[in-house]
Design a protein around this motif. Sequence first.
Motif, PDB file in Angstrom:
ATOM      1  N   ILE A  22       0.876  -1.506  -0.046  1.00  0.00           N
ATOM      2  CA  ILE A  22      -0.073  -0.080   0.174  1.00  0.00           C
ATOM      3  C   ILE A  22       0.859   1.380   0.119  1.00  0.00           C
ATOM      4  O   ILE A  22       1.723   1.594   0.997  1.00  0.00           O
ATOM      5  N   VAL A  23       0.786   2.133  -0.800  1.00  0.00           N
ATOM      6  CA  VAL A  23       1.446   3.536  -1.013  1.00  0.00           C
ATOM      7  C   VAL A  23       0.572   4.493  -0.378  1.00  0.00           C
ATOM      8  O   VAL A  23      -0.434   4.709  -0.902  1.00  0.00           O
ATOM      9  N   CYS A  24       1.034   5.130   0.546  1.00  0.00           N
ATOM     10  CA  CYS A  24       0.427   6.247   1.211  1.00  0.00           C
ATOM     11  C   CYS A  24       1.198   7.485   1.335  1.00  0.00           C
ATOM     12  O   CYS A  24       2.272   7.542   1.109  1.00  0.00           O
ATOM     13  N   GLN A  25       0.592   8.582   1.883  1.00  0.00           N
ATOM     14  CA  GLN A  25       1.082   9.867   2.047  1.00  0.00           C
ATOM     15  C   GLN A  25       0.259  10.418   2.893  1.00  0.00           C
ATOM     16  O   GLN A  25      -0.683  10.716   2.754  1.00  0.00           O
ATOM     17  N   HIS A  26       1.104  10.922   3.893  1.00  0.00           N
ATOM     18  CA  HIS A  26       0.515  11.676   5.202  1.00  0.00           C
ATOM     19  C   HIS A  26       1.649  12.482   5.860  1.00  0.00           C
ATOM     20  O   HIS A  26       2.788  12.072   5.573  1.00  0.00           O
ATOM     21  N   ASN A  27       1.383  13.322   6.840  1.00  0.00           N
ATOM     22  CA  ASN A  27       2.699  13.732   7.626  1.00  0.00           C
ATOM     23  C   ASN A  27       2.556  13.880   8.940  1.00  0.00           C
ATOM     24  O   ASN A  27       3.756  14.460   9.593  1.00  0.00           O
ATOM     25  N   THR A  28       1.276  13.709   9.701  1.00  0.00           N
ATOM     26  CA  THR A  28       1.257  14.066  11.093  1.00  0.00           C
ATOM     27  C   THR A  28       1.119  12.894  11.935  1.00  0.00           C
ATOM     28  O   THR A  28       0.987  11.687  11.337  1.00  0.00           O
ATOM     29  N   TYR A  29       1.846  12.921  13.236  1.00  0.00           N
ATOM     30  CA  TYR A  29       1.522  11.637  14.113  1.00  0.00           C
ATOM     31  C   TYR A  29       0.254  11.114  14.208  1.00  0.00           C
ATOM     32  O   TYR A  29      -0.066   9.919  13.994  1.00  0.00           O
ATOM     33  N   GLU A  30      -0.821  12.092  14.015  1.00  0.00           N
ATOM     34  CA  GLU A  30      -2.182  11.586  14.282  1.00  0.00           C
ATOM     35  C   GLU A  30      -2.606  10.910  12.812  1.00  0.00           C
ATOM     36  O   GLU A  30      -3.446  10.018  13.214  1.00  0.00           O
ATOM     37  N   GLU A  31      -2.236  11.501  11.690  1.00  0.00           N
ATOM     38  CA  GLU A  31      -2.484  10.629  10.318  1.00  0.00           C
ATOM     39  C   GLU A  31      -1.884   9.210  10.351  1.00  0.00           C
ATOM     40  O   GLU A  31      -2.398   8.329   9.875  1.00  0.00           O
ATOM     41  N   ILE A  32      -0.475   9.165  11.017  1.00  0.00           N
ATOM     42  CA  ILE A  32       0.028   7.846  11.318  1.00  0.00           C
ATOM     43  C   ILE A  32      -0.711   7.049  12.121  1.00  0.00           C
ATOM     44  O   ILE A  32      -0.973   5.909  11.852  1.00  0.00           O
TER      45      ILE A  32
END
Length: 168
Positions: free
Chosen positions: A69-79
């Motif tokens: 799965i290829v994902c993109q996000h930047n915050t700890y909350e999103e992780i």
Amino acid sequence: MDNRKLKIIEILNSQSKPIKGSDLAEEFNVTRQVIVQDIALLRAEGENIIATNRGYIIPKNNNRLSGKIVCQHNTYEEIQDELNTIVDFGGVVKDVMVDHPIYGELRTSLEISNRKDVIDFIEDLVESQAEPLSSLTDGVHIHTVEFENEEMFENIKKALDKKNYLTK
């Protein structure tokens, strides 16, 4: 192979969750560095020992399927939300990989299979003040996910897509 290394293999084979090097060190009354060296020697001898952020594990052959799965996000909350979504739909996050422009493929094992594992991972990130691997690639990363059947994998991907985590 010496007795301590044989015992380490026995312990790792008997567990389904990672075991910390410090716990193994305490078990054998040696330093953690001795355990790190033992693990390196065991790997050189062909043992399939994976180091995760929560300790060492020998993967079990469980006949589950796997996909990327290829994902993109930047915050700890999103992780945290991404990982919770995967495990809530029955997936196991085996690893995370980024494609760095200089170093190429950088990968680390995660072995995250439930919400407690997610909480522990996020707490480790916060406490260590370490940047996630995906910070090297503007949040883009790839997970290997294990699942029981294709429907489960499709449900994971649909849920992540709905949250705009999947890259197009």
